[in-house]
Design an enzyme around this catalytic site. Structure first.
Site, mmCIF file in Angstrom:
data_model
loop_
_atom_site.group_PDB
_atom_site.id
_atom_site.type_symbol
_atom_site.label_atom_id
_atom_site.label_comp_id
_atom_site.label_asym_id
_atom_site.label_seq_id
_atom_site.Cartn_x
_atom_site.Cartn_y
_atom_site.Cartn_z
ATOM 1 N N GLY A 25 -0.291 4.177 13.951
ATOM 2 C CA GLY A 25 -1.643 4.076 14.499
ATOM 3 C C GLY A 25 -2.594 5.089 13.882
ATOM 4 O O GLY A 25 -3.725 4.761 13.502
ATOM 5 N N GLY A 27 0.709 6.233 17.575
ATOM 6 C CA GLY A 27 1.757 7.030 16.944
ATOM 7 C C GLY A 27 1.462 7.246 15.476
ATOM 8 O O GLY A 27 0.299 7.253 15.055
ATOM 9 N N HIS A 73 12.202 -10.145 9.604
ATOM 10 C CA HIS A 73 12.035 -8.747 9.184
ATOM 11 C C HIS A 73 13.261 -7.968 9.650
ATOM 12 O O HIS A 73 13.255 -7.290 10.659
ATOM 13 C CB HIS A 73 10.764 -8.167 9.806
ATOM 14 C CG HIS A 73 10.468 -6.765 9.366
ATOM 15 N ND1 HIS A 73 10.406 -6.391 8.050
ATOM 16 C CD2 HIS A 73 10.203 -5.639 10.081
ATOM 17 C CE1 HIS A 73 10.113 -5.100 7.966
ATOM 18 N NE2 HIS A 73 9.987 -4.625 9.192
#
Length: 322
Positions: free
Chosen positions: A15, A12, A176
């Site tokens: 990436g 995506g 996170h």
């Protein structure tokens, strides 16, 4: 000497950005993997065609089979669905957990000696599941979160003080998510701690508190602005810093989601803490002292991560046997 092989699992936005950065830095040859046919092949070809202009010789290929991971020294995992407006990281849990099980099995079979960096959200739970599914040593599986969150904190601070980002250091620990812990006392400008800068009149505590809140909501702010996806430039750059420290044995001290087995009073969990990344993976966990509100906030963040992991255990109890 042959170049290192770096596998990008998920093709995506992150990436694709990772592949481009790896090429520009010539960190290694890239294989982009995705289950969507044509996407990794198209993106890798597009980036490869920029190499004569940018002057890099790294090779880029795309694949739809896990066999393409064979021999990779680093695997960076972005596979899964991204966060959309109004969606919390926790909403992603059940969908992306299944993805991590498949990815973990693929890495275990074809790249069992790789250093694995997970970016998929909800990060702390996904990297835990990925390590369990792959059965790889915990020191070779880490999550990218703290480098990104700390970078956001550093950027906001540099902007506030009108100084170079290079002169700002900052640490963000914990999970996170909304419970992350930006550590004000360990954050500096040219070595001067933030509390001292408040005393010097450079800023106010109220303004620092606003920057801390903006850091906590840094990902959501970008999601709301983009409306059709989530951040990808800064996350990719953050993962590259981790991969480079491993491949080049730089031994950088970076805040990452690392496996804790008693450190910071936490067991069998991945939580964001400072670590040293070198050729052996996570070579050391830097157990800094946390007290007062920082300790309280860290414990609260650990509790939030524990809730996600407990949910993972209910959804996929077979992970515990791996």
């Amino acid at each position: 000497m042959a170049r290192d092989k770096i596998a990008l699992i998920g093709s995506g936005q992150i990436g694709g950005t990772l592949a481009h950065l790896i090429g520009l830095k010539e960190l290694g040859d890239v294989v982009m993997f995705d289950i969507a046919e044509g996407i990794p092949q198209g993106k890798s070809l597009d980036i490869a065609q920029s190499s004569p202009v940018d002057g890099f010789d790294a090779k880029l290929t795309g694949a739809n089979s896990y066999e393409a991971l064979e021999g990779a020294r680093v695997c960076i995992v972005t596979a899964g669905i991204p966060r959309k407006p109004g969606m919390s990281r926790d909403d992603l849990l059940s969908i992306n957990l299944k993805v991590m099980e498949q990815v973990g099995a693929g890495i275990k079979k074809y790249a069992p000696d790789a250093f694995v960096i997970c970016i998929t959200n909800p990060l702390d739970a996904m990297v835990w599941a990925l390590q369990k599914a792959s059965g790889m040593p915990a020191k070779k599986v880490v999550g990218m979160a703290g480098v990104l969150d700390s970078s956001r904190f550093r950027y906001f601070l540099a902007d506030e003080f009108d100084v170079s980002v290079e002169d700002v250091t900052a640490f963000v620990l914990g999970g996170h998510g909304d419970s992350m812990v930006p550590l004000v006392k360990y954050s500096t400008v040219a070595g001067i701690p933030l509390p001292d800068l408040v005393k010097m009149g450079w800023t106010s505590q109220a303004r620092i508190d606003e920057i801390v809140d903006r850091t906590r909501n840094g990902g959501a702010e970008i999601v709301n602005l983009l409306k059709t996806g989530s951040a990808f430039y800064a996350p990719a750059a953050s993962a590259i810093a981790m991969a480079e420290s491993y491949l080049r044995d730089k031994k950088r001290v970076l805040p990452c989601a690392a496996y804790l087995n008693g450190e910071f009073g936490v067991k069998d969990m991945y939580v964001g803490v400072p670590v040293v990344i070198g050729a052996r993976g996570v070579e050391r966990i830097v157990e800094i002292e946390l007290a007062g509100k920082d300790r309280e906030a860290f414990d609260k963040s650990v509790g939030a991560v524990q809730g996600l992991i407990d949910a993972c255990k209910k959804i996929a109890p077979d992970l515990l046997g791996k």
